[in-house]
Design a protein around this motif. Structure first.
Motif, PDB file in Angstrom:
ATOM      1  N   THR A  28       0.901  -1.196  -0.053  1.00  0.00           N
ATOM      2  CA  THR A  28       0.174   0.053   0.077  1.00  0.00           C
ATOM      3  C   THR A  28       0.907   1.095   0.041  1.00  0.00           C
ATOM      4  O   THR A  28       2.212   1.342   0.542  1.00  0.00           O
ATOM      5  CB  THR A  28      -0.857   0.020   1.228  1.00  0.00           C
ATOM      6  OG1 THR A  28      -0.074   0.123   2.575  1.00  0.00           O
ATOM      7  CG2 THR A  28      -1.955  -1.273   1.393  1.00  0.00           C
ATOM      8  N   GLU A  30       0.748   3.656   1.914  1.00  0.00           N
ATOM      9  CA  GLU A  30       1.013   4.008   3.329  1.00  0.00           C
ATOM     10  C   GLU A  30       2.171   3.222   3.862  1.00  0.00           C
ATOM     11  O   GLU A  30       3.018   3.718   4.596  1.00  0.00           O
ATOM     12  CB  GLU A  30      -0.093   3.925   4.363  1.00  0.00           C
ATOM     13  CG  GLU A  30      -1.400   4.791   3.839  1.00  0.00           C
ATOM     14  CD  GLU A  30      -2.303   4.402   2.646  1.00  0.00           C
ATOM     15  OE1 GLU A  30      -2.803   5.199   2.233  1.00  0.00           O
ATOM     16  OE2 GLU A  30      -2.074   2.874   2.163  1.00  0.00           O
ATOM     17  N   ALA A  31       2.373   2.023   3.620  1.00  0.00           N
ATOM     18  CA  ALA A  31       3.597   1.236   3.774  1.00  0.00           C
ATOM     19  C   ALA A  31       4.758   1.655   3.424  1.00  0.00           C
ATOM     20  O   ALA A  31       5.730   1.636   4.018  1.00  0.00           O
ATOM     21  CB  ALA A  31       3.193  -0.257   3.770  1.00  0.00           C
ATOM     22  N   ILE A  33       5.325   4.534   2.318  1.00  0.00           N
ATOM     23  CA  ILE A  33       5.624   5.964   3.087  1.00  0.00           C
ATOM     24  C   ILE A  33       6.349   5.670   4.331  1.00  0.00           C
ATOM     25  O   ILE A  33       7.362   6.441   4.716  1.00  0.00           O
ATOM     26  CB  ILE A  33       4.384   6.766   3.142  1.00  0.00           C
ATOM     27  CG1 ILE A  33       3.983   7.377   1.769  1.00  0.00           C
ATOM     28  CG2 ILE A  33       4.530   7.875   4.253  1.00  0.00           C
ATOM     29  CD1 ILE A  33       2.469   7.912   1.645  1.00  0.00           C
ATOM     30  N   ALA A  34       5.957   4.686   4.965  1.00  0.00           N
ATOM     31  CA  ALA A  34       6.572   4.627   6.298  1.00  0.00           C
ATOM     32  C   ALA A  34       7.949   3.887   6.019  1.00  0.00           C
ATOM     33  O   ALA A  34       9.020   4.391   6.735  1.00  0.00           O
ATOM     34  CB  ALA A  34       5.861   3.409   6.956  1.00  0.00           C
ATOM     35  N   ARG A  58      -0.153  11.541  -2.219  1.00  0.00           N
ATOM     36  CA  ARG A  58       0.699  11.490  -1.168  1.00  0.00           C
ATOM     37  C   ARG A  58       1.914  10.884  -1.101  1.00  0.00           C
ATOM     38  O   ARG A  58       2.995  11.196  -0.624  1.00  0.00           O
ATOM     39  CB  ARG A  58      -0.216  10.925   0.034  1.00  0.00           C
ATOM     40  CG  ARG A  58       0.574  11.230   1.374  1.00  0.00           C
ATOM     41  CD  ARG A  58      -0.504  11.015   2.530  1.00  0.00           C
ATOM     42  NE  ARG A  58       0.166  11.194   4.146  1.00  0.00           N
ATOM     43  CZ  ARG A  58       0.719  10.210   4.801  1.00  0.00           C
ATOM     44  NH1 ARG A  58       0.468   8.819   4.513  1.00  0.00           N
ATOM     45  NH2 ARG A  58       1.359  10.302   5.783  1.00  0.00           N
ATOM     46  N   LEU A  59       1.864   9.730  -1.526  1.00  0.00           N
ATOM     47  CA  LEU A  59       3.005   8.889  -1.972  1.00  0.00           C
ATOM     48  C   LEU A  59       4.085   9.698  -2.737  1.00  0.00           C
ATOM     49  O   LEU A  59       5.433   9.755  -2.326  1.00  0.00           O
ATOM     50  CB  LEU A  59       2.620   7.514  -2.511  1.00  0.00           C
ATOM     51  CG  LEU A  59       4.156   6.576  -2.826  1.00  0.00           C
ATOM     52  CD1 LEU A  59       4.809   6.238  -1.568  1.00  0.00           C
ATOM     53  CD2 LEU A  59       3.670   5.505  -3.693  1.00  0.00           C
ATOM     54  N   ALA A 121       4.615  -0.549  -2.664  1.00  0.00           N
ATOM     55  CA  ALA A 121       3.308   0.233  -2.684  1.00  0.00           C
ATOM     56  C   ALA A 121       2.190  -0.414  -3.453  1.00  0.00           C
ATOM     57  O   ALA A 121       1.219   0.271  -3.306  1.00  0.00           O
ATOM     58  CB  ALA A 121       3.264   1.465  -2.960  1.00  0.00           C
TER      59      ALA A 121
END
Length: 155
Positions: A28, A30-31, A33-34, A58-59, A121
């Motif tokens: 994803t 979000e993963a 990005i982390a 956002r990415l 992602a």
């Protein structure tokens, strides 16, 4: 003493001062990005895979902020690259048909101290049976470059 989990920010080796990190389970934005936020040094990102309909904006902002370059591949490669370039038109982002081609470019542009990060992602199902097979392909690439390099070691 905890060594971490396979396929989650997993250090898999180092060649000529370049670290290879397998985060193939990052399926994803979000993963990924982390992952970008957790690593130091210039990051050469390998991103892309099967399209799950994600919003890449956002990415893209985080890639521009935290990575030195991005090599995009798979079904989502063009869309991710477009989002990155919408964020910063001169960012070094290119598209490739395969992860192997993307990894080859990131190896060529990398320097000692850089990190080659596989954090796609996306799911792997456009080109692989699963994330583990994608990670194995990345590990094979590490073996390939270590064969042409005098300094390969395990982390």
């Amino acid at each position: 003493a905890f060594a971490g989990l396979p396929h989650r920010l997993e250090p898999i080796g180092s060649v000529d001062g370049r670290r290879f990190i397998n985060d193939s389970q990052a399926t994803t934005p979000e993963a990924t990005i982390a992952a970008l936020q957790s690593l130091d040094g210039p990051i050469r990102l390998l991103v892309g895979g099967a399209d799950k309909g994600a919003d890449w904006r956002r990415l893209a902002r985080m890639i521009v902020r935290h990575a030195a370059s991005a090599a995009c591949s798979g079904q989502t490669g063009e869309a991710i690259r477009a989002a990155i370039l919408a964020e910063r038109a001169d960012f070094p982002a290119r598209c490739f048909a395969t992860l192997r081609d993307a990894a080859d470019l990131q190896w060529e542009v990398s320097r000692p101290g850089d990190c080659l990060l596989l954090s796609p992602a996306c799911s792997s199902l456009d080109q692989y049976a699963d994330y583990a097979q994608r990670a194995a392909d990345f590990a094979e690439f590490l073996k390939y470059v270590s064969g042409r390099s005098p300094e390969c070691r395990d982390i």
